[in-house]
Design a protein around this motif. Structure first.
Motif, PDB file in Angstrom:
ATOM      1  N   GLN A  35     -35.413 -17.831  -4.231  1.00  0.00           N
ATOM      2  CA  GLN A  35     -35.981 -16.506  -4.496  1.00  0.00           C
ATOM      3  C   GLN A  35     -35.814 -15.587  -3.296  1.00  0.00           C
ATOM      4  OE1 GLN A  35     -40.022 -16.971  -5.863  1.00  0.00           O
ATOM      5  NE2 GLN A  35     -39.364 -17.719  -7.851  1.00  0.00           N
ATOM      6  N   PRO A  36     -35.643 -14.314  -3.471  1.00  0.00           N
ATOM      7  CA  PRO A  36     -35.875 -13.570  -4.690  1.00  0.00           C
ATOM      8  C   PRO A  36     -34.729 -13.610  -5.701  1.00  0.00           C
ATOM      9  CG  PRO A  36     -35.308 -12.047  -2.953  1.00  0.00           C
ATOM     10  CD  PRO A  36     -35.357 -13.424  -2.345  1.00  0.00           C
ATOM     11  N   SER A  37     -33.658 -14.334  -5.408  1.00  0.00           N
ATOM     12  CA  SER A  37     -32.554 -14.456  -6.357  1.00  0.00           C
ATOM     13  C   SER A  37     -33.012 -15.229  -7.588  1.00  0.00           C
ATOM     14  CB  SER A  37     -31.380 -15.194  -5.710  1.00  0.00           C
ATOM     15  OG  SER A  37     -30.350 -15.399  -6.652  1.00  0.00           O
ATOM     16  N   GLU A  38     -32.490 -14.856  -8.714  1.00  0.00           N
ATOM     17  CA  GLU A  38     -32.760 -15.585  -9.966  1.00  0.00           C
ATOM     18  C   GLU A  38     -31.616 -16.550 -10.289  1.00  0.00           C
ATOM     19  OE1 GLU A  38     -35.623 -15.383 -11.738  1.00  0.00           O
ATOM     20  OE2 GLU A  38     -36.355 -14.072 -10.146  1.00  0.00           O
ATOM     21  N   LYS A  39     -30.648 -16.666  -9.381  1.00  0.00           N
ATOM     22  CA  LYS A  39     -29.472 -17.501  -9.619  1.00  0.00           C
ATOM     23  C   LYS A  39     -29.808 -18.969  -9.393  1.00  0.00           C
ATOM     24  CE  LYS A  39     -27.181 -13.720 -10.193  1.00  0.00           C
ATOM     25  NZ  LYS A  39     -25.923 -13.180  -9.882  1.00  0.00           N
ATOM     26  N   ASP A  40     -28.961 -19.834  -9.928  1.00  0.00           N
ATOM     27  CA  ASP A  40     -29.154 -21.284  -9.833  1.00  0.00           C
ATOM     28  C   ASP A  40     -28.430 -21.901  -8.644  1.00  0.00           C
ATOM     29  OD1 ASP A  40     -30.737 -21.320 -12.094  1.00  0.00           O
ATOM     30  OD2 ASP A  40     -29.085 -21.787 -13.446  1.00  0.00           O
ATOM     31  N   PHE A  41     -27.942 -21.083  -7.739  1.00  0.00           N
ATOM     32  CA  PHE A  41     -27.204 -21.608  -6.591  1.00  0.00           C
ATOM     33  C   PHE A  41     -27.438 -20.718  -5.379  1.00  0.00           C
ATOM     34  CE2 PHE A  41     -24.577 -18.394  -8.441  1.00  0.00           C
ATOM     35  CZ  PHE A  41     -24.037 -17.742  -7.346  1.00  0.00           C
ATOM     36  N   MET A  42     -27.112 -21.244  -4.226  1.00  0.00           N
ATOM     37  CA  MET A  42     -27.128 -20.469  -2.993  1.00  0.00           C
ATOM     38  C   MET A  42     -26.059 -21.061  -2.083  1.00  0.00           C
ATOM     39  SD  MET A  42     -30.221 -19.641  -0.307  1.00  0.00           S
ATOM     40  CE  MET A  42     -30.457 -21.335   0.156  1.00  0.00           C
ATOM     41  N   ILE A  43     -25.318 -20.210  -1.427  1.00  0.00           N
ATOM     42  CA  ILE A  43     -24.299 -20.669  -0.491  1.00  0.00           C
ATOM     43  C   ILE A  43     -24.777 -20.379   0.925  1.00  0.00           C
ATOM     44  CG2 ILE A  43     -21.911 -20.369   0.295  1.00  0.00           C
ATOM     45  CD1 ILE A  43     -21.175 -19.768  -2.602  1.00  0.00           C
ATOM     46  N   ASN A  44     -24.536 -21.325   1.805  1.00  0.00           N
ATOM     47  CA  ASN A  44     -24.864 -21.196   3.221  1.00  0.00           C
ATOM     48  C   ASN A  44     -23.540 -20.991   3.952  1.00  0.00           C
ATOM     49  OD1 ASN A  44     -24.679 -22.624   5.892  1.00  0.00           O
ATOM     50  ND2 ASN A  44     -26.880 -22.784   5.664  1.00  0.00           N
ATOM     51  N   TYR A  45     -23.478 -19.942   4.745  1.00  0.00           N
ATOM     52  CA  TYR A  45     -22.281 -19.668   5.532  1.00  0.00           C
ATOM     53  C   TYR A  45     -22.570 -19.910   7.012  1.00  0.00           C
ATOM     54  CZ  TYR A  45     -20.364 -17.371   1.421  1.00  0.00           C
ATOM     55  OH  TYR A  45     -19.896 -17.106   0.162  1.00  0.00           O
ATOM     56  N   ARG A  46     -21.642 -20.559   7.684  1.00  0.00           N
ATOM     57  CA  ARG A  46     -21.713 -20.765   9.131  1.00  0.00           C
ATOM     58  C   ARG A  46     -21.293 -19.465   9.816  1.00  0.00           C
ATOM     59  NH1 ARG A  46     -21.019 -26.321  10.875  1.00  0.00           N
ATOM     60  NH2 ARG A  46     -19.813 -25.515  12.616  1.00  0.00           N
ATOM     61  N   VAL A  47     -22.007 -19.081  10.865  1.00  0.00           N
ATOM     62  CA  VAL A  47     -21.679 -17.874  11.621  1.00  0.00           C
ATOM     63  C   VAL A  47     -21.687 -18.194  13.109  1.00  0.00           C
ATOM     64  CG1 VAL A  47     -22.620 -16.364   9.827  1.00  0.00           C
ATOM     65  CG2 VAL A  47     -24.055 -17.007  11.768  1.00  0.00           C
ATOM     66  N   GLY A  48     -21.027 -17.354  13.895  1.00  0.00           N
ATOM     67  CA  GLY A  48     -20.908 -17.589  15.324  1.00  0.00           C
ATOM     68  C   GLY A  48     -22.078 -17.077  16.147  1.00  0.00           C
ATOM     69  N   ASN A  49     -22.602 -15.899  15.828  1.00  0.00           N
ATOM     70  CA  ASN A  49     -23.683 -15.301  16.599  1.00  0.00           C
ATOM     71  C   ASN A  49     -24.622 -14.605  15.626  1.00  0.00           C
ATOM     72  OD1 ASN A  49     -25.353 -13.643  18.162  1.00  0.00           O
ATOM     73  ND2 ASN A  49     -23.773 -13.297  19.700  1.00  0.00           N
ATOM     74  N   LEU A  50     -25.633 -15.315  15.175  1.00  0.00           N
ATOM     75  CA  LEU A  50     -26.502 -14.815  14.112  1.00  0.00           C
ATOM     76  C   LEU A  50     -27.287 -13.583  14.532  1.00  0.00           C
ATOM     77  CD1 LEU A  50     -27.378 -15.227  11.226  1.00  0.00           C
ATOM     78  CD2 LEU A  50     -29.143 -16.795  12.038  1.00  0.00           C
ATOM     79  N   ASN A  95     -27.459 -12.358  -5.288  1.00  0.00           N
ATOM     80  CA  ASN A  95     -27.290 -13.730  -4.811  1.00  0.00           C
ATOM     81  C   ASN A  95     -27.902 -13.842  -3.426  1.00  0.00           C
ATOM     82  OD1 ASN A  95     -25.543 -14.747  -7.002  1.00  0.00           O
ATOM     83  ND2 ASN A  95     -24.115 -13.244  -6.193  1.00  0.00           N
ATOM     84  N   LYS A  96     -28.802 -14.796  -3.264  1.00  0.00           N
ATOM     85  CA  LYS A  96     -29.361 -15.053  -1.941  1.00  0.00           C
ATOM     86  C   LYS A  96     -28.344 -15.864  -1.153  1.00  0.00           C
ATOM     87  CE  LYS A  96     -33.470 -16.961   0.320  1.00  0.00           C
ATOM     88  NZ  LYS A  96     -34.731 -17.689   0.084  1.00  0.00           N
ATOM     89  N   ILE A  97     -28.115 -15.465   0.084  1.00  0.00           N
ATOM     90  CA  ILE A  97     -27.139 -16.109   0.958  1.00  0.00           C
ATOM     91  C   ILE A  97     -27.871 -16.575   2.205  1.00  0.00           C
ATOM     92  CG2 ILE A  97     -25.088 -15.726   2.386  1.00  0.00           C
ATOM     93  CD1 ILE A  97     -24.377 -13.469   0.315  1.00  0.00           C
ATOM     94  N   GLU A  98     -27.605 -17.801   2.600  1.00  0.00           N
ATOM     95  CA  GLU A  98     -28.189 -18.321   3.826  1.00  0.00           C
ATOM     96  C   GLU A  98     -27.126 -18.265   4.917  1.00  0.00           C
ATOM     97  OE1 GLU A  98     -31.250 -21.775   4.379  1.00  0.00           O
ATOM     98  OE2 GLU A  98     -29.244 -22.654   4.189  1.00  0.00           O
ATOM     99  N   LEU A  99     -27.469 -17.663   6.043  1.00  0.00           N
ATOM    100  CA  LEU A  99     -26.574 -17.608   7.185  1.00  0.00           C
ATOM    101  C   LEU A  99     -27.096 -18.586   8.226  1.00  0.00           C
ATOM    102  CD1 LEU A  99     -26.118 -13.736   7.463  1.00  0.00           C
ATOM    103  CD2 LEU A  99     -24.620 -15.398   6.322  1.00  0.00           C
ATOM    104  N   TRP A 100     -26.192 -19.383   8.790  1.00  0.00           N
ATOM    105  CA  TRP A 100     -26.565 -20.443   9.719  1.00  0.00           C
ATOM    106  C   TRP A 100     -25.673 -20.399  10.946  1.00  0.00           C
ATOM    107  CZ3 TRP A 100     -24.464 -26.006   8.919  1.00  0.00           C
ATOM    108  CH2 TRP A 100     -24.994 -26.879   9.878  1.00  0.00           C
ATOM    109  N   GLU A 101     -26.299 -20.249  12.106  1.00  0.00           N
ATOM    110  CA  GLU A 101     -25.579 -20.421  13.365  1.00  0.00           C
ATOM    111  C   GLU A 101     -25.851 -21.861  13.799  1.00  0.00           C
ATOM    112  OE1 GLU A 101     -25.783 -19.068  18.021  1.00  0.00           O
ATOM    113  OE2 GLU A 101     -26.433 -17.599  16.523  1.00  0.00           O
TER     114      GLU A 101
END
Length: 171
Positions: free
Chosen positions: A96-111, A146-152
């Motif tokens: 949440q708040p996305s109503e979608k059934d998935f979420m993608i986590n992207y790797r980042v260099g400097n969050l 779509n909720k997106i998770e960003l991860w450093e």
């Protein structure tokens, strides 16, 4: 003679264009943003059954969270990288708040720097950045909800956490 003048003109145009572009570029436009896939998360009616199916039929080394894919980073093939695959209970609120059934986590260099840039670009930041030994996280929304998770990531600490849990990685 005409040929030499033509070649010099082309070279001068190229050099002036390059110099102009270098002088007017916004360095944030060239900041490395996403560096890879950090994880794929999806809702499931029975996450345990789903993990078992992937283990039995596709050879995933699963644990209570899913599996971790271990790979080597292309820019430095001596450094390990990790991507998480996790089925979540279909009633989870984590997406949440996305109503979608998935979420993608992207790797980042400097969050921290990326979040500053995304705020300037009016991207919806869902929450405050959270920091753990194994990395920093924040969630954003794309234009289609779509909720997106960003991860450093801190891959060294992430690997240590997996070893503490006695988890195997899928290679």
């Amino acid at each position: 003679m005409k040929k030499i003048i033509f070649i010099i003109s082309i070279l001068a145009s190229f050099m002036l264009g390059f110099a102009f572009k270098a002088g007017t570029e916004n360095t944030s436009d060239h900041m490395k943003r996403v560096t890879g896939i950090g994880g794929i998360f999806f809702k499931s009616k029975d996450p345990k059954k789903m993990r078992d199916w992937y283990k039995d039929h596709l050879g995933f080394e699963t644990n209570e969270y899913g599996t971790v894919f271990e790979w080597y980073q292309g820019a430095d093939n001596s450094k390990k990288g990790f991507s998480q695959w996790s089925p979540f209970n279909e009633k989870t609120n984590y997406f949440q708040p996305s109503e979608k059934d998935f979420m993608i986590n992207y790797r980042v260099g400097n969050l921290e720097k990326l979040v500053e840039e995304l705020q300037k670009e009016n991207v919806t930041i869902v929450d405050k950045m959270e920091t753990y030994e194994y990395g920093k996280f924040v969630h954003i929304m794309d234009p289609e909800g779509n909720k997106i998770e960003l991860w450093e990531p801190n891959d060294i600490e992430y690997e240590k956490l997996g070893q503490k849990m006695k988890s195997k990685t899928t290679k």
